[in-house]
Structures are given as structure tokens and as C-alpha cells.
Design an enzyme around this catalytic site. Sequence first.
Site, short mmCIF file in Angstrom:
data_model
loop_
_atom_site.label_atom_id
_atom_site.label_comp_id
_atom_site.label_asym_id
_atom_site.label_seq_id
_atom_site.Cartn_x
_atom_site.Cartn_y
_atom_site.Cartn_z
N GLY A 9 0.92 -1.16 -0.10
CA GLY A 9 -0.07 0.01 -0.13
C GLY A 9 0.73 1.23 -0.05
O GLY A 9 1.73 1.47 0.87
N PHE A 12 -0.91 7.14 2.56
CA PHE A 12 0.07 8.21 3.25
C PHE A 12 0.90 7.46 4.30
O PHE A 12 2.16 7.91 4.46
CB PHE A 12 -0.93 8.98 4.08
CG PHE A 12 -1.84 10.10 3.53
CD1 PHE A 12 -1.11 11.27 3.06
CD2 PHE A 12 -3.00 10.12 3.34
CE1 PHE A 12 -1.70 12.25 2.26
CE2 PHE A 12 -3.76 11.07 2.66
CZ PHE A 12 -3.31 12.18 2.04
N GLY A 13 0.73 6.29 4.94
CA GLY A 13 1.51 5.42 5.61
C GLY A 13 2.38 4.69 5.10
O GLY A 13 3.81 5.02 5.38
N GLU A 172 -18.41 17.98 3.52
CA GLU A 172 -17.75 18.74 2.20
C GLU A 172 -18.63 18.47 0.95
O GLU A 172 -18.74 19.37 0.15
CB GLU A 172 -16.47 18.05 2.18
CG GLU A 172 -15.43 18.75 3.29
CD GLU A 172 -14.02 17.92 3.49
OE1 GLU A 172 -13.35 18.32 4.30
OE2 GLU A 172 -14.01 16.83 2.86
#
Length: 444
Positions: A9, A12-13, A172
Amino acid sequence: MRPQVLIIGCGFGGLEAARAFSGSGAAEVDITVVDKTNHHLFQPLLYQVATAGLSAPSIAAPIRHLFRGQRNVTTLLGEVAGIDANAKTATLKDGAVLRWDHLIVAAGATHSYFGRDDWAQHAPGLKTLEDAFEIRRRVLLAFEAAEREDDPARRAALMQFVVVGAGPTGVELAGTFAEIARHTLSGEFRRIDPRQAKVLLVEGGPRVLAAMPEALSERAREQLVALGVEVKLNARVTGIDDQGLDLTTAGGPERLHSRCVVWAAGVAASPLGRVLAEATGCALDRAGRVVVEPDLSLKGFPHIQVIGDLAAAQSHVAGREPKPVPGVSPGAKQMGRCAAANIKRRLRGEAIQAFRYSDYGNLATIGRNSAVVDLGTPAGPLRFSGYFAWLFWLFAHVYFLIGYRNRFVVLLDWAWAYWTYDRGARVVANAGLSEASPARDVKA
């Protein structure tokens, strides 16, 4: 042979973990990054693609390009189907087998329909670029179909947009849908007035943005109402079909007729969590997240670490009770850095460290000139809303975008949209009218 680190993956991590092995750490290990897409996605602005405010390349970057200068990183396009924790291998769907000495799993999360996966075809969620394209297509084609529709009831259903879930994404989306109807499409149709469209935000709990302090939550609700969004609180969805959705409210059952429903109510961990559970016997929480040790590893398997939305992690601070880590991008980034640092410590024979999360606060935008900000500072929480909160949200998101080009393009697009109300990404593929709204004779 140099130690092999496999990262599954590149959200972000995963991205942060791989980058942590650059520089002085580059000589220690070889990294393989596997992702089922070829791009890293800046998810906090994905709703902007869904609402035609930004084009996809503005918030996505090719993974290979991101690691072009990091020679110890190999990037592979593929999806992991199996993990053998004892043999230290991972098998891809195409049958390829990857060997690893250290494994970091950062597979993220997907939609949760709370056991009603049949709702997905009628109410898409928003996690990928494909999801954003589908939502954009449904919203814009709903107006196109309404322009051709003679029956008032069918036209009203086409011009009623429902967002389920009042977390940051739902808020949003709802606010932006209202702006599109009130401003962006004004004057572009001849048989309908887009300003007559209704936008509803449905939330099963008692308030919007439940993670925010109550005062900011109420302020967000007020700003949504000012934008023209109808907010339905304590309203639980009991059914969704191609004609609309059913609710249970304090006043009893209610039916909403809508041809465009968007799901922003639930998140479930990646299916890879179940794969890990079968391979290691690790525990999963109710959302399918992997329960990890204080250092983000799996019990009995110290060379496997799980980070990001897939991890049911806790922040460990000396002298304090452990606290759950929220599923936000700063948490994933910090976990990525912690996982990489602990691998380096193991290689050097040093003691590993528990993960400690630094909470920088929460941001959410409601619409033009409207946002809420809840920041943690050494002097205590800093909370504000309105125009200056909106500016803070805007520049914070631009700052964390990947690449100078993307930052410049996003700022330019936002500036143009702010002064003109135009949303330049209003292009859809497969633009035929849906079967639910067949072509009919249109009166001139």
C-alpha cells in the site's frame, strides 16, 4: 544479502514509511512497494474531483515518479492475495511471490454499508478516483436528465441529492453540491433552474462532525443550512434502492425520492486484514482493523507491522492511559515513520519504541468561505470557524499536497473557481441517460 522490506500500500502511511529509508537509511535495506494502483492519492481533496472542482492529476501522483530518486525502492503494480507469515512471503493475485524480512501492511480502508452491500450500487462511496468519477457522473447527469424530464415528480427526484453521513467527507460533499446547484450551473439550462435543486445531509447521530467539539459542530450545521443544505439528524437509513432511500426518524418512517445518493457513513478496513488474521491468528476489531501491539507489530510476529486505517492502534505516552489513534492522514504518516524507525532499530540491535501519536487537530470545510478548525496547541485547544478557518483549511491542504506542480495547479483552479464560480472539471465519460430516466419527447 541486504534485508528486504515489503510495504503493501502506498497511501499516506506506506509512502511515509518508504521515504523514511532514504538518506542515511538507504544503505540498510532494499524496499519493495506494492500497490494495486499506480498512483498515490491525496484523499482529503478527493471530494473536489467528485464535485468537478479539480482534475484527477491535481491530487494524484504516479508512485514510480515519487520514488525515482530513491534507488533502494522497487515499485510493483499488483494486489496482494495471500501472506505466509512463517515463510515470510506474500503472494500476488497473478501468482507472483515476494520474499520479505520485514513487512509493513498499509492497505487502508474501504466502504462499510453495515452488512447491506447491496446498497453500494445505488449509493457509491468515495475512496478512489474511480469512485470520484462515478459520483461526478451521477451528479452532472442528474441535471441533464432533469432538463429532459416533463413529469414534475420525476424531475424533483432527479434534482434531489442526498449525502448519507455527516463526517468530514459528507459535510464537504453536501456543501459543494449546494454550491454547484446555486452558482456553478446557474444559467446553463433552459427548462430547469438548478437553483431549485435540494441537497440533503442525513446523519444517524445527533450532530454533524461528531469528532469536533459540540460548539464547532453546531457552527458547521449552521453554515451548511446557510448554504442551502437541509440537515437531517437522528435519521437512520433502513433501505436504499434506485428510486431513493428509506429513513427512520423521530417522527416515524420517511421516504426520500432521489436518483443521486452518495454514501459517506461508514468505513471498513481493507480485506487484507482478514488475510493477516488467517495467516497469524491476530485479532480484528468490529470494523475489521488489525489489533496491533504498542510498537504496531503483530503479537508473536515482530517483523510484521500494520499501519494506517488498517490498524486498530493506540497512542502510548508514559504515565497516561493509551488512547485510540484516529483514522486520519497525520496518524497514518506518523505510524509509517514509527514502523520504519523500529525496523532500523531492530537491524541495529536497539530496543524498539511504542507508537506515540501527536494530535494536531481536525479541519473540515463546509463550502465557500466556511470551515471549522480545532487545533491542539501547547497553550490549549484553538478553535475557530468561518472565513479565516476556510483560509487556514485551504493553505493547510495545499501545503501537504505532493509536488510543487500540484500545489500551483490547485491554487490556480481554486482561485479561478472562487472568482467565477466555474468548476472546470465537468467532464464525464459514459454520458448516456440512465435507464431510470429514459429519453422522451422534449417540448421546445
